[in-house]
Design an enzyme around this catalytic site. Structure first.
Site, PDB file in Angstrom:
ATOM      1  CB  VAL A 130       3.679  10.807  -7.779  1.00  0.00           C
ATOM      2  CG1 VAL A 130       5.106  11.198  -7.388  1.00  0.00           C
ATOM      3  CG2 VAL A 130       3.142  11.770  -8.839  1.00  0.00           C
ATOM      4  CD  GLU A 131       5.198   8.957  -2.728  1.00  0.00           C
ATOM      5  OE1 GLU A 131       6.088   8.097  -2.569  1.00  0.00           O
ATOM      6  OE2 GLU A 131       5.380  10.164  -2.463  1.00  0.00           O
TER       7      GLU A 131
END
Length: 334
Positions: free
Chosen positions: A112-113
């Site tokens: 996600v990051e």
């Protein structure tokens, strides 16, 4: 009107500004920095107006759940997570043994990051934090503290402040740690004496797992479950903040249909918007821990769902490999 105009004119040279010079004096007094060295650092810092504009439109506030989810739950990102797990299986197993954090959640955070390291940010952290500390009044106090943490970590790690890159908010490396998180939670997980979350996936994996562990990750039950909520009382109980504000039994009494979960467990109820309706999720302890990484229920649910998709993808790939090996062995034995 742009964000730059909203907050007034900006001096091109941070080292010449009175507010920056006062801040430098504070650092010299509190942390023993050399004044001239800091002034040289700030003379090299550059104001970035686009950063101020970007801070005004975070995805968690601008998008609805189904739009936000679709950013991360794509086949390509899931496959990328399966690949990342395969490439770093030893480090992930070691992190699970050390911190009791399941590999799929560490992989999902990194997915996600930064899309598994593909998008770690191209801004100089010095520029980003200087811009936000001195030219973004809504959160200047927070970012001034992060700027201090950044200068301290650069000194501790013997890195040049001008060389380190990250996001427009000053987050760094595979797991996008802000400077205070780096100083408190980043670990040298491969034992080479360096906490490198930019290029060393082993350190990055250990650091994310340590972050979860230090924020109370239990790893002993469900993270979140989809539930059915009926009636006005259940509706009113949804989206009341990130804190686990009721027990499972209390939610059941309000009309929430929940599968087999301990009635004494603390939980929170979230209503998420779909294209053609809504869905309800009961969040439990480790879901709350994920929100300590990013204070957003949508973020935590995206991490949870991506983690499960990656875990399923990995299991399917391993099953295909085992099946292929079995076919070959049978063929040889004949």
């Amino acid at each position: 009107m742009t964000a730059l105009l909203l907050y007034g004119p900006v001096s091109a040279d941070y080292s010449a500004r009175e507010d920056v010079r006062a801040y430098v004096d504070e650092l010299v007094s509190a942390h023993g920095f050399g004044r001239e060295s800091l002034l040289e650092t700030f003379a090299a810092a550059r104001h970035q107006p686009r950063i101020v504009e970007a801070m005004s439109r975070p995805a968690e506030k601008a998008l609805k759940w189904f739009q936000y989810r679709n950013i991360f739950l794509k086949d390509e990102r899931i496959a990328g997570g399966v690949d990342f797990w395969a490439d770093n299986s030893a480090a992930l197993e070691s992190a699970e043994a050390s911190f009791n954090v399941a590999p799929e959640y560490v992989v999902a955070i990194i997915g996600v990051e930064t899309y598994f390291g593909r998008v770690m940010g191209s801004h100089r952290v010095l520029d980003a934090l200087s811009t936000l500390a001195f030219d973004y009044p809504p959160r200047s106090g927070f970012f001034r503290n992060e700027l201090t943490e950044f200068l301290l970590l650069a000194r501790e790690e013997q890195r040049s402040p001008a060389d380190l890159k990250g996001s427009y908010a000053g987050a760094m490396g595979y797991g996008q740690f802000i400077p205070s998180s780096y100083r408190h939670y980043a670990v040298d997980f491969d034992g080479d004496g360096i906490r490198d979350i930019w290029a060393n996936t082993t350190d990055a994996i250990g650091s994310v797992a340590n972050y979860f562990a230090r924020h109370g990750w239990r790893g002993d039950g469900k993270v979140a479950v989809r539930v059915t909520a009926s009636g006005g009382e259940a509706e009113k109980a949804a989206n009341k903040g990130l804190a686990l504000n009721r027990t499972v039994t209390e939610f059941r009494d309000l009309g929430v249909e929940i599968p087999e979960i301990d009635g004494d467990a603390q939980a929170a109820l979230f209503r998420m918007e779909l294209e053609d309706g809504v869905e309800y999720w009961l969040a439990l302890h480790d879901f709350y821990v994920i929100t300590r990484y990013n204070r957003s229920a949508m973020y935590a649910l995206a991490v949870h769902q991506l983690s499960q998709a990656i875990k399923s993808g990995r299991e399917a790939r391993l099953a295909r490999v085992a099946e292929a090996l079995g076919v070959r062995i049978a063929h040889v034995s004949e």
